[in-house]
Write a protein that holds these residues in place. Structure first.
Motif, PDB file in Angstrom:
ATOM      1  N   ALA A 118     -22.749  23.575  -7.520  1.00 46.25           N
ATOM      2  CA  ALA A 118     -22.689  23.720  -6.063  1.00 46.25           C
ATOM      3  C   ALA A 118     -22.759  22.367  -5.363  1.00 46.25           C
ATOM      4  CB  ALA A 118     -23.823  24.627  -5.579  1.00 46.25           C
ATOM      5  N   ILE A 119     -23.665  21.512  -5.795  1.00 50.54           N
ATOM      6  CA  ILE A 119     -23.785  20.205  -5.148  1.00 50.54           C
ATOM      7  C   ILE A 119     -22.548  19.353  -5.414  1.00 50.54           C
ATOM      8  CG2 ILE A 119     -24.976  18.848  -6.924  1.00 50.54           C
ATOM      9  CD1 ILE A 119     -26.108  18.928  -3.332  1.00 50.54           C
ATOM     10  N   ASN A 120     -21.958  19.507  -6.594  1.00 47.11           N
ATOM     11  CA  ASN A 120     -20.763  18.747  -6.938  1.00 47.11           C
ATOM     12  C   ASN A 120     -19.566  19.197  -6.118  1.00 47.11           C
ATOM     13  OD1 ASN A 120     -19.287  16.830  -8.399  1.00 47.11           O
ATOM     14  ND2 ASN A 120     -18.629  18.353  -9.861  1.00 47.11           N
ATOM     15  N   LEU A 121     -19.470  20.477  -5.832  1.00 47.77           N
ATOM     16  CA  LEU A 121     -18.325  20.990  -5.081  1.00 47.77           C
ATOM     17  C   LEU A 121     -18.433  20.754  -3.581  1.00 47.77           C
ATOM     18  CD1 LEU A 121     -17.679  24.382  -6.875  1.00 47.77           C
ATOM     19  CD2 LEU A 121     -16.355  22.277  -7.069  1.00 47.77           C
ATOM     20  N   PHE A 122     -19.634  20.850  -3.034  1.00 45.04           N
ATOM     21  CA  PHE A 122     -19.774  20.852  -1.588  1.00 45.04           C
ATOM     22  C   PHE A 122     -20.265  19.544  -0.979  1.00 45.04           C
ATOM     23  CE2 PHE A 122     -20.286  25.362  -2.842  1.00 45.04           C
ATOM     24  CZ  PHE A 122     -19.087  25.807  -2.284  1.00 45.04           C
ATOM     25  N   PHE A 123     -20.770  18.629  -1.785  1.00 43.92           N
ATOM     26  CA  PHE A 123     -21.236  17.349  -1.263  1.00 43.92           C
ATOM     27  C   PHE A 123     -20.633  16.233  -2.094  1.00 43.92           C
ATOM     28  CE2 PHE A 123     -24.513  20.346  -0.066  1.00 43.92           C
ATOM     29  CZ  PHE A 123     -24.683  20.047   1.271  1.00 43.92           C
ATOM     30  N   THR A 124     -19.744  15.473  -1.489  1.00 44.82           N
ATOM     31  CA  THR A 124     -19.135  14.367  -2.215  1.00 44.82           C
ATOM     32  C   THR A 124     -19.953  13.102  -2.012  1.00 44.82           C
ATOM     33  OG1 THR A 124     -17.707  13.882  -0.335  1.00 44.82           O
ATOM     34  CG2 THR A 124     -16.810  15.308  -2.055  1.00 44.82           C
ATOM     35  N   PHE A 169     -33.707  22.367  -8.808  1.00 44.92           N
ATOM     36  CA  PHE A 169     -33.730  21.284  -9.800  1.00 44.92           C
ATOM     37  C   PHE A 169     -32.298  20.908 -10.192  1.00 44.92           C
ATOM     38  CE2 PHE A 169     -34.299  19.716 -14.222  1.00 44.92           C
ATOM     39  CZ  PHE A 169     -34.983  18.555 -13.891  1.00 44.92           C
ATOM     40  N   GLY A 170     -31.431  21.909 -10.385  1.00 46.44           N
ATOM     41  CA  GLY A 170     -30.018  21.636 -10.674  1.00 46.44           C
ATOM     42  C   GLY A 170     -29.335  20.913  -9.522  1.00 46.44           C
ATOM     43  N   LEU A 171     -29.655  21.316  -8.293  1.00 43.87           N
ATOM     44  CA  LEU A 171     -29.107  20.621  -7.123  1.00 43.87           C
ATOM     45  C   LEU A 171     -29.535  19.154  -7.123  1.00 43.87           C
ATOM     46  CD1 LEU A 171     -29.744  23.299  -4.346  1.00 43.87           C
ATOM     47  CD2 LEU A 171     -27.511  22.460  -5.059  1.00 43.87           C
ATOM     48  N   LEU A 172     -30.796  18.913  -7.412  1.00 43.22           N
ATOM     49  CA  LEU A 172     -31.328  17.546  -7.420  1.00 43.22           C
ATOM     50  C   LEU A 172     -30.661  16.692  -8.495  1.00 43.22           C
ATOM     51  CD1 LEU A 172     -33.450  15.530  -6.337  1.00 43.22           C
ATOM     52  CD2 LEU A 172     -34.965  16.380  -8.120  1.00 43.22           C
ATOM     53  N   ILE A 173     -30.577  17.210  -9.715  1.00 44.44           N
ATOM     54  CA  ILE A 173     -29.952  16.452 -10.807  1.00 44.44           C
ATOM     55  C   ILE A 173     -28.466  16.246 -10.515  1.00 44.44           C
ATOM     56  CG2 ILE A 173     -29.376  16.503 -13.268  1.00 44.44           C
ATOM     57  CD1 ILE A 173     -32.319  15.882 -12.627  1.00 44.44           C
ATOM     58  N   GLY A 174     -27.804  17.281 -10.020  1.00 44.83           N
ATOM     59  CA  GLY A 174     -26.400  17.138  -9.661  1.00 44.83           C
ATOM     60  C   GLY A 174     -26.186  16.123  -8.548  1.00 44.83           C
ATOM     61  N   TYR A 175     -27.091  16.114  -7.565  1.00 43.65           N
ATOM     62  CA  TYR A 175     -26.993  15.170  -6.454  1.00 43.65           C
ATOM     63  C   TYR A 175     -27.168  13.735  -6.931  1.00 43.65           C
ATOM     64  CZ  TYR A 175     -27.893  12.963  -1.957  1.00 43.65           C
ATOM     65  OH  TYR A 175     -27.832  12.143  -0.868  1.00 43.65           O
ATOM     66  N   LEU A 176     -28.114  13.525  -7.812  1.00 49.55           N
ATOM     67  CA  LEU A 176     -28.402  12.167  -8.261  1.00 49.55           C
ATOM     68  C   LEU A 176     -27.386  11.631  -9.275  1.00 49.55           C
ATOM     69  CD1 LEU A 176     -32.267  12.351  -8.660  1.00 49.55           C
ATOM     70  CD2 LEU A 176     -30.974  11.218  -6.854  1.00 49.55           C
ATOM     71  N   PHE A 177     -26.941  12.477 -10.199  1.00 50.56           N
ATOM     72  CA  PHE A 177     -26.177  11.961 -11.334  1.00 50.56           C
ATOM     73  C   PHE A 177     -24.762  12.496 -11.494  1.00 50.56           C
ATOM     74  CE2 PHE A 177     -30.676  11.955 -12.756  1.00 50.56           C
ATOM     75  CZ  PHE A 177     -30.840  10.582 -12.789  1.00 50.56           C
ATOM     76  N   GLN A 208     -19.073  14.179  -7.400  1.00 53.68           N
ATOM     77  CA  GLN A 208     -17.758  13.563  -7.411  1.00 53.68           C
ATOM     78  C   GLN A 208     -17.643  12.543  -6.285  1.00 53.68           C
ATOM     79  OE1 GLN A 208     -14.801  16.516  -6.721  1.00 53.68           O
ATOM     80  NE2 GLN A 208     -15.801  17.320  -4.913  1.00 53.68           N
ATOM     81  N   ASP A 209     -16.661  11.678  -6.407  1.00 54.35           N
ATOM     82  CA  ASP A 209     -16.448  10.654  -5.380  1.00 54.35           C
ATOM     83  C   ASP A 209     -15.733  11.229  -4.171  1.00 54.35           C
ATOM     84  OD1 ASP A 209     -17.607   8.602  -6.801  1.00 54.35           O
ATOM     85  OD2 ASP A 209     -15.761   8.094  -7.832  1.00 54.35           O
ATOM     86  N   HIS A 210     -16.006  10.651  -3.022  1.00 51.14           N
ATOM     87  CA  HIS A 210     -15.326  11.022  -1.787  1.00 51.14           C
ATOM     88  C   HIS A 210     -13.949  10.365  -1.792  1.00 51.14           C
ATOM     89  CE1 HIS A 210     -14.793  11.969   2.430  1.00 51.14           C
ATOM     90  NE2 HIS A 210     -14.449  10.720   2.634  1.00 51.14           N
ATOM     91  N   VAL A 211     -12.905  11.180  -1.560  1.00 49.04           N
ATOM     92  CA  VAL A 211     -11.546  10.654  -1.550  1.00 49.04           C
ATOM     93  C   VAL A 211     -11.097  10.502  -0.109  1.00 49.04           C
ATOM     94  CG1 VAL A 211      -9.179  11.084  -2.278  1.00 49.04           C
ATOM     95  CG2 VAL A 211     -11.060  11.809  -3.723  1.00 49.04           C
ATOM     96  N   GLU A 212     -10.666   9.334   0.252  1.00 49.52           N
ATOM     97  CA  GLU A 212     -10.208   9.051   1.613  1.00 49.52           C
ATOM     98  C   GLU A 212      -8.766   9.440   1.787  1.00 49.52           C
ATOM     99  OE1 GLU A 212     -11.916   7.589   4.250  1.00 49.52           O
ATOM    100  OE2 GLU A 212     -13.767   7.529   3.132  1.00 49.52           O
TER     101      GLU A 212
END
Length: 146
Positions: free
Chosen positions: A67-73, A131-139, A142-146
């Motif tokens: 979820a964090i990978n998909l919704f927060f770049t 905890f999954g959100l936290l680990i996903g957020y830190l490590f 995905q990169d933000h694409v301009e």
């Protein structure tokens, strides 16, 4: 490395193949769900719910990371390399699974040992997802694409 959007624009056959594969998997999932409902009177959702209620906390951990990978770049510099982040993510998942942290978490949250309520199980799963959100957020973002 080419921009992903440009790559897909220049390779329409690949996009079509991926679309067909995803449609096929979706149809297969629906057929499998109908077969399960007709034979065992149980659906895939109930199977997943049953597995997570057996303290299979890796599923909720991965839901948080995905979820964090998909919704927060990521717009800032990465903490670790992509491969290292993936290794960290999966290593923690293996620890959660093999060390049976799920039952430990439920026992910690439950007021009466060996008799957790549904709300206490949900709280334990919420902790796992955060905890999954936290680990996903830190490590693992995905990169933000301009």
């Amino acid at each position: 490395m080419q921009n992903l959007e440009t790559y897909f624009e220049t390779h329409p056959k690949l996009v079509r193949i991926v679309q067909y594969i995803l449609i096929g998997l979706f149809v297969l999932l629906i057929i499998f769900d109908i077969i399960l409902a007709a034979t065992n009177n149980i659906t895939i959702s109930e199977v997943i719910k049953g597995e997570t209620e057996k303290a299979f906390f890796v599923l909720t951990y991965f839901w948080g990371a995905v979820a964090i990978n998909l919704f927060f770049t990521r717009k800032s510099k990465k903490l670790v390399h992509e491969v290292t982040g993936t290794i960290i993510l999966f290593s923690i998942a293996a620890l959660i699974y093999f060390l049976k942290i799920g039952p430990f978490l439920i026992e910690t949250v439950a007021k009466i040992p060996n008799q957790p309520t549904q709300n206490e199980i949900r709280i334990a799963h919420a902790i796992s997802m955060v905890f999954g959100l936290l680990i996903g957020y830190l490590f693992w973002r995905q990169d933000h694409v301009e």
